[in-house]
Enzyme design. Structure first.
Site, PDB file in Angstrom:
ATOM      1  N   TYR A   1       0.779  -1.298   0.123  1.00  0.00           N
ATOM      2  CA  TYR A   1       0.127   0.410  -0.241  1.00  0.00           C
ATOM      3  C   TYR A   1       0.761   1.282   0.021  1.00  0.00           C
ATOM      4  CZ  TYR A   1      -3.556  -3.645   0.624  1.00  0.00           C
ATOM      5  OH  TYR A   1      -4.390  -4.651   0.710  1.00  0.00           O
TER       6      TYR A   1
ATOM      7  N   ARG B   1       3.147  -1.576  10.953  1.00  0.00           N
ATOM      8  CA  ARG B   1       3.071  -2.594  10.094  1.00  0.00           C
ATOM      9  C   ARG B   1       3.635  -2.562   9.196  1.00  0.00           C
ATOM     10  NH1 ARG B   1      -1.448  -6.826   8.231  1.00  0.00           N
ATOM     11  NH2 ARG B   1      -0.787  -9.032   9.725  1.00  0.00           N
TER      12      ARG B   1
ATOM     13  N   GLY C   1      -4.697 -13.554  12.037  1.00  0.00           N
ATOM     14  CA  GLY C   1      -5.725 -13.122  11.416  1.00  0.00           C
ATOM     15  C   GLY C   1      -6.680 -13.440  11.522  1.00  0.00           C
ATOM     16  N   ARG C   2      -7.053 -14.270  10.373  1.00  0.00           N
ATOM     17  CA  ARG C   2      -7.758 -15.551   9.938  1.00  0.00           C
ATOM     18  C   ARG C   2      -8.346 -16.703  11.395  1.00  0.00           C
ATOM     19  NH1 ARG C   2      -5.302 -17.654   5.113  1.00  0.00           N
ATOM     20  NH2 ARG C   2      -3.781 -16.940   6.565  1.00  0.00           N
TER      21      ARG C   2
ATOM     22  N   CYS D   1      -8.069 -21.657   3.446  1.00  0.00           N
ATOM     23  CA  CYS D   1      -8.647 -21.567   2.534  1.00  0.00           C
ATOM     24  C   CYS D   1      -8.872 -20.927   1.528  1.00  0.00           C
ATOM     25  CB  CYS D   1     -10.330 -22.490   2.307  1.00  0.00           C
ATOM     26  SG  CYS D   1     -11.086 -20.960   3.590  1.00  0.00           S
TER      27      CYS D   1
ATOM     28  N   ALA E   1     -21.424 -30.926   5.998  1.00  0.00           N
ATOM     29  CA  ALA E   1     -22.720 -30.062   6.886  1.00  0.00           C
ATOM     30  C   ALA E   1     -23.351 -31.195   7.414  1.00  0.00           C
ATOM     31  CB  ALA E   1     -23.811 -30.317   4.680  1.00  0.00           C
TER      32      ALA E   1
ATOM     33  N   GLU F   1     -24.966 -42.501   9.306  1.00  0.00           N
ATOM     34  CA  GLU F   1     -24.169 -42.374   8.313  1.00  0.00           C
ATOM     35  C   GLU F   1     -24.193 -43.617   7.630  1.00  0.00           C
ATOM     36  OE1 GLU F   1     -21.777 -40.115   6.486  1.00  0.00           O
ATOM     37  OE2 GLU F   1     -21.297 -41.890   5.892  1.00  0.00           O
TER      38      GLU F   1
HETATM   39  C1  LIG Z   1      -9.838 -10.926   5.150  1.00  0.00           C
HETATM   40  C2  LIG Z   1      -8.550  -9.954   5.045  1.00  0.00           C
HETATM   41  C3  LIG Z   1      -8.177  -8.596   5.311  1.00  0.00           C
HETATM   42  C4  LIG Z   1      -6.896  -7.982   5.535  1.00  0.00           C
HETATM   43  N1  LIG Z   1      -6.929  -6.948   5.531  1.00  0.00           N
HETATM   44  C5  LIG Z   1      -5.787  -6.402   6.283  1.00  0.00           C
HETATM   45  C6  LIG Z   1      -5.940  -4.768   6.335  1.00  0.00           C
HETATM   46  O1  LIG Z   1      -6.421  -4.134   5.788  1.00  0.00           O
HETATM   47  N2  LIG Z   1      -5.202  -4.742   6.774  1.00  0.00           N
HETATM   48  C7  LIG Z   1      -3.212  -5.233   7.023  1.00  0.00           C
HETATM   49  O2  LIG Z   1      -2.332  -4.582   7.485  1.00  0.00           O
HETATM   50  N3  LIG Z   1      -3.656  -6.453   6.733  1.00  0.00           N
HETATM   51  C8  LIG Z   1      -5.049  -7.290   6.295  1.00  0.00           C
HETATM   52  N4  LIG Z   1      -4.911  -8.390   6.106  1.00  0.00           N
HETATM   53  C9  LIG Z   1      -3.747  -9.467   6.806  1.00  0.00           C
HETATM   54  C10 LIG Z   1      -4.673  -9.890   8.183  1.00  0.00           C
HETATM   55  O3  LIG Z   1      -3.725  -9.066   8.889  1.00  0.00           O
HETATM   56  C11 LIG Z   1      -2.540 -10.734   8.176  1.00  0.00           C
HETATM   57  O4  LIG Z   1      -1.473 -10.616   7.827  1.00  0.00           O
HETATM   58  C12 LIG Z   1      -2.797 -12.300   7.290  1.00  0.00           C
HETATM   59  O5  LIG Z   1      -4.353 -12.666   7.300  1.00  0.00           O
HETATM   60  C13 LIG Z   1      -2.209 -13.004   7.554  1.00  0.00           C
HETATM   61  O6  LIG Z   1      -2.075 -13.913   9.066  1.00  0.00           O
HETATM   62  P1  LIG Z   1      -3.202 -14.823   9.032  1.00  0.00           P
HETATM   63  O7  LIG Z   1      -2.534 -15.917   8.394  1.00  0.00           O
HETATM   64  O8  LIG Z   1      -2.859 -14.838  10.752  1.00  0.00           O
HETATM   65  O9  LIG Z   1      -4.580 -15.064   9.041  1.00  0.00           O
HETATM   66  C14 LIG Z   1      -6.008  -8.595   5.362  1.00  0.00           C
HETATM   67  C15 LIG Z   1      -5.820 -10.083   5.766  1.00  0.00           C
HETATM   68  C16 LIG Z   1      -7.446 -10.643   5.604  1.00  0.00           C
HETATM   69  C17 LIG Z   1      -7.934 -12.633   5.639  1.00  0.00           C
HETATM   70  S1  SF4 Z   2     -12.414 -18.242   5.183  1.00  0.00           S
HETATM   71 FE1  SF4 Z   2     -11.165 -19.954   5.289  1.00  0.00          FE
HETATM   72  S2  SF4 Z   2      -9.303 -18.813   5.456  1.00  0.00           S
HETATM   73 FE2  SF4 Z   2     -10.029 -17.722   5.924  1.00  0.00          FE
HETATM   74  S3  SF4 Z   2     -11.046 -17.437   7.646  1.00  0.00           S
HETATM   75 FE3  SF4 Z   2     -11.979 -18.594   7.390  1.00  0.00          FE
HETATM   76  S4  SF4 Z   2     -11.402 -20.714   7.225  1.00  0.00           S
HETATM   77 FE4  SF4 Z   2     -10.015 -19.540   7.179  1.00  0.00          FE
END
Ligand SMILES: Cc1cc2nc3c(=O)[nH]c(=O)nc-3n(C[C@H](O)[C@H](O)[C@H](O)COP(=O)(O)O)c2cc1C
Ligand code: SF4
Length: 641
Positions: free
Chosen positions: A169, A217, A314-315, A341, A389, A408
């Site tokens: 960015y 960051r 994050g996720r 995923c 499901a 099942e």
């Molecule tokens: C839907 C989504 C939106 C994201 N938006 C940002 C963001 O706005 N700023 C940022 O620094 N990282 C963003 N990320 C990256 C996450 O902060 C994080 O670095 C990345 O998902 C890897 O970490 P994880 O494996 O724990 O998810 C985003 C990630 C996801 C999944």
């Molecule tokens: S959609 Fe998939 S990668 Fe994203 S948070 Fe959910 S399980 Fe994790």
């Protein structure tokens, strides 16, 4: 006991109760037409604050309308955003969390058709549109926009801000030589390329006071040619510390990089930890690491081994808002796992849809779910099928207090998902199945294996409702010569379940996700594989992040891919087909693996006519689609009864 992960840490003049940070995620929902936050975003954060995280960030805080990364992100560029932000802070901070905003300008990676950047060079991937180089006066104005936005955050009651200097960015674009070819004081040397960042920091400190903590960051590596590298971060980090930055959050990747910022299940856990570890050697301020850190024990080891001071998730916190609290109590098996995923989350938001999660359909619906009442009449629910499901529905019904029995037909649960988990790099799909199995065990749900749905069973358990989650199976296409060929004719299910051997040279018919992962499975065993895809693109139902890694694997496995294929006929040991306007003949093959369309399995639906009990179809039994629909339909049906 995760003693290090759950020990407090000083961040500037603040103390976080633990070392877990919810990283900024541009979730693309929860704002009104003026991009002011709404109840939807507030409740999304309230839920995660309740979950016990120490620090949390609002993602995508836009400092300028011309730098908005996605359409539905919260704006910080106008004082009109303050009242709603104040309300959000008050409601979230009732739960003992440090709450901050990540401030960003998308630059050339904005979704807007007309973008600005240090230089007029388009982003290498993901977004399209015109890019214009910023004038010097505009750069200074943008630095001031960061300062004004930080002031609004402070006035709204936030504890800190984080500058988004990573992921390609605007700030990152100034830092990186491949996106900044300016010849004035903002381009060229390291000092010039980092000038914009330091001007932003100074402007914020002037407007908020130096005691308002600013984190940054930053990429430890852009993973792109002529990009920002670890040596640059190591050089910059002590300068940022000197400028009064409260913490450094080290990530990686930009649009178009070889390693993705949001890596899929193919990537090793903790893929960016080595970057934070190196940066940490050069500063005293806290260093945060991120990237596929999934298991609490792993996070604990990162901190106890001194590789980072905090771990960002994050996720995992989309998948389970209560991850921190469950980890603190040692209830690891209760954590609903992210499966990497990338489909419900980043793939959705980059398509400008609201972010969600494949394994947690509650993301973005927290404001609706909080007022949900338990059902007035508890019922007996019979679920046919123990695939994803069926398991998800069983869990949700049981959580509501209903009595649930699952039958099942097969010996094992998991359905087609457990077969998909056998493909190389996709073992994490089993994590969600194991989560459901353990939950059902704890909830006392009975699963009767080797048991088909029958009228006797419906009567025996006195079912009030029957849920058909009986899944789907591969369809056999009608193509000239296919049923006469001497090659072994099998389906992807036969192959993945190990039922059928296929010889050395294999044709996979179908270029969807199952076709490609089957091809990878076979190539991994040293077979020569050709994929014939009658559609115009490959694995459209996968997220682009996940597909990227799979395509890389297929390249390494020398799998040959053809799309837009029109098949003339199968022969005794091969196929004649047309692709790219050329007629091609293959001979010397041992097997054809069918992996095109799936058909719903609904035989049990006939029983409905013989009973007054109501039947409902969910998942592939309703219509074959991907996992996201299976789990969300399962939860929906349970919520609606
Ligand atoms: C839907 C989504 C939106 C994201 N938006 C940002 C963001 O706005 N700023 C940022 O620094 N990282 C963003 N990320 C990256 C996450 O902060 C994080 O670095 C990345 O998902 C890897 O970490 P994880 O494996 O724990 O998810 C985003 C990630 C996801 C999944
Ligand atoms: S959609 Fe998939 S990668 Fe994203 S948070 Fe959910 S399980 Fe994790």
């Amino acid at each position: 006991m995760l003693t290090r992960l759950f020990s407090p840490i000083r961040i500037g003049n603040l103390t976080s109760k633990n070392r877990l940070l919810m990283s900024a995620m541009s979730i693309n929902f929860g704002v009104d037409e003026n991009c002011c936050v709404t109840d939807q975003l507030v409740e999304y954060f309230v839920e995660r604050a309740k979950g016990g995280v120490g620090m949390m960030l609002v993602g995508g805080g836009s400092v300028h309308p011309g730098g908005q990364e996605l359409p539905d992100l919260p704006q910080m560029y106008n004082d009109s955003c303050i009242p709603a932000l104040k309300d959000m802070v008050q409601r979230v901070k009732a739960y003992d969390v440090l709450f901050g905003v990540q401030l960003m300008h998308g630059g050339r990676q904005s979704y807007l058709p007309q973008k600005v950047a240090p230089s007029a060079i388009p982003a290498p991937a993901v977004v399209k549109g015109e890019v214009r180089a910023l004038e010097i006066a505009e750069i200074k104005e943008l630095a001031s926009c960061f300062g004004d936005s930080a002031r609004r955050c402070r006035d709204s009651g936030f504890d800190f801000v984080e500058l988004h200097g990573a992921h390609g960015y605007l700030i990152n674009q100034f830092l990186a030589p491949n996106s900044n070819i300016r010849t004035d004081e903002y381009g060229g040397s390291f000092e010039n390329r980092s000038r914009f960042l330091f001007e932003i920091i100074e402007d914020i400190q002037t407007k908020t006071g130096k005691d308002f903590p600013i984190g940054i960051r930053i990429n430890g590596n852009d993973y792109i040619e002529n990009g920002w590298e670890l040596k640059d971060t190591v050089r910059l980090a002590p300068l940022l510390e000197k400028a009064g930055i409260a913490y450094l959050h080290v990530s990686g990747g930009v649009y178009g990089s070889t390693e993705l910022t949001i890596p899929s299940m193919y990537t090793p856990h903790g893929c960016f930890v080595h970057l934070a570890e190196e940066v940490k050697k050069h500063v005293q301020i806290p260093v945060v690491t991120v990237g596929r850190i999934k298991y609490p024990e792993h996070a604990e080891s990162i901190i106890s081994e001194g590789k980072a001071d905090m771990v960002a998730f994050g996720r995992s916190f989309l998948a389970d808002p209560y991850y921190p609290e469950k980890a603190r109590k040692g209830e690891f098996a209760k954590i609903r796992p992210c499966i990497g995923c990338c489909l419900g989350c980043i793939h959705a938001v980059l398509a400008k849809e609201p972010g969600s999660c494949v394994v947690n359909p509650g993301v973005g619906r927290e404001y609706k779910l909080k007022d949900e009442k338990l059902p007035s009449r508890l019922q007996t629910i019979l679920i046919a099928g123990a695939g994803p499901a069926g398991l998800a529905a069983a869990r949700q019904f049981a959580l509501k207090g209903h009595k649930v029995v699952v039958c099942e037909k097969k010996q094992d649960s998991g359905g087609l998902l457990s077969l998909a988990a056998k493909a190389p790099g996709r073992g994490e799909l089993d994590d969600i199945l194991n989560f459901f199995r353990k939950e059902l065990d704890a909830l006392g749900v009975e699963i009767r294996h080797n048991t088909e749905l029958s009228l006797d069973l419906i009567h025996e358990i006195q079912a009030d409702q029957v849920i058909l989650a009986t899944g789907s199976m591969p369809d056999m296409p009608v193509i000239k010569g296919l049923f006469q060929t001497k090659m072994n004719l099998v389906t992807n299910v036969d192959v993945m379940s190990g039922k059928e051997a296929v010889g050395k040279n294999v044709i996979v018919l179908g270029g969807g996700m199952t076709g490609l992962i089957t091809a990878d499975f076979l190539a991994d065993q040293g077979k020569k594989v050709v994929v014939l895809n009658r559609k115009k693109s490959f694995a459209e139902e996968m997220s682009s992040n996940d597909r990227y890694y799979l395509r890389e694997r297929l390249k390494k496995g020398k799998v040959v891919l053809y799309k837009n294929v029109s098949i003339r006929q199968f022969t005794d040991d091969g196929v004649v087909f047309k692709a790219n306007g050329e007629e091609i003949t293959f001979t010397g093959f041992d097997a054809v693996v069918i992996s095109e369309k799936q058909s719903s399995i609904r035989d049990a639906k006939d029983l409905e006519k013989m009973t007054s009990v109501k039947f409902h179809l969910i998942g592939d039994a309703k219509s074959p689609r991907h996992l996201m629909y299976c789990i969300s339909e399962a939860e929906e049906i349970a919520d609606s009864i």
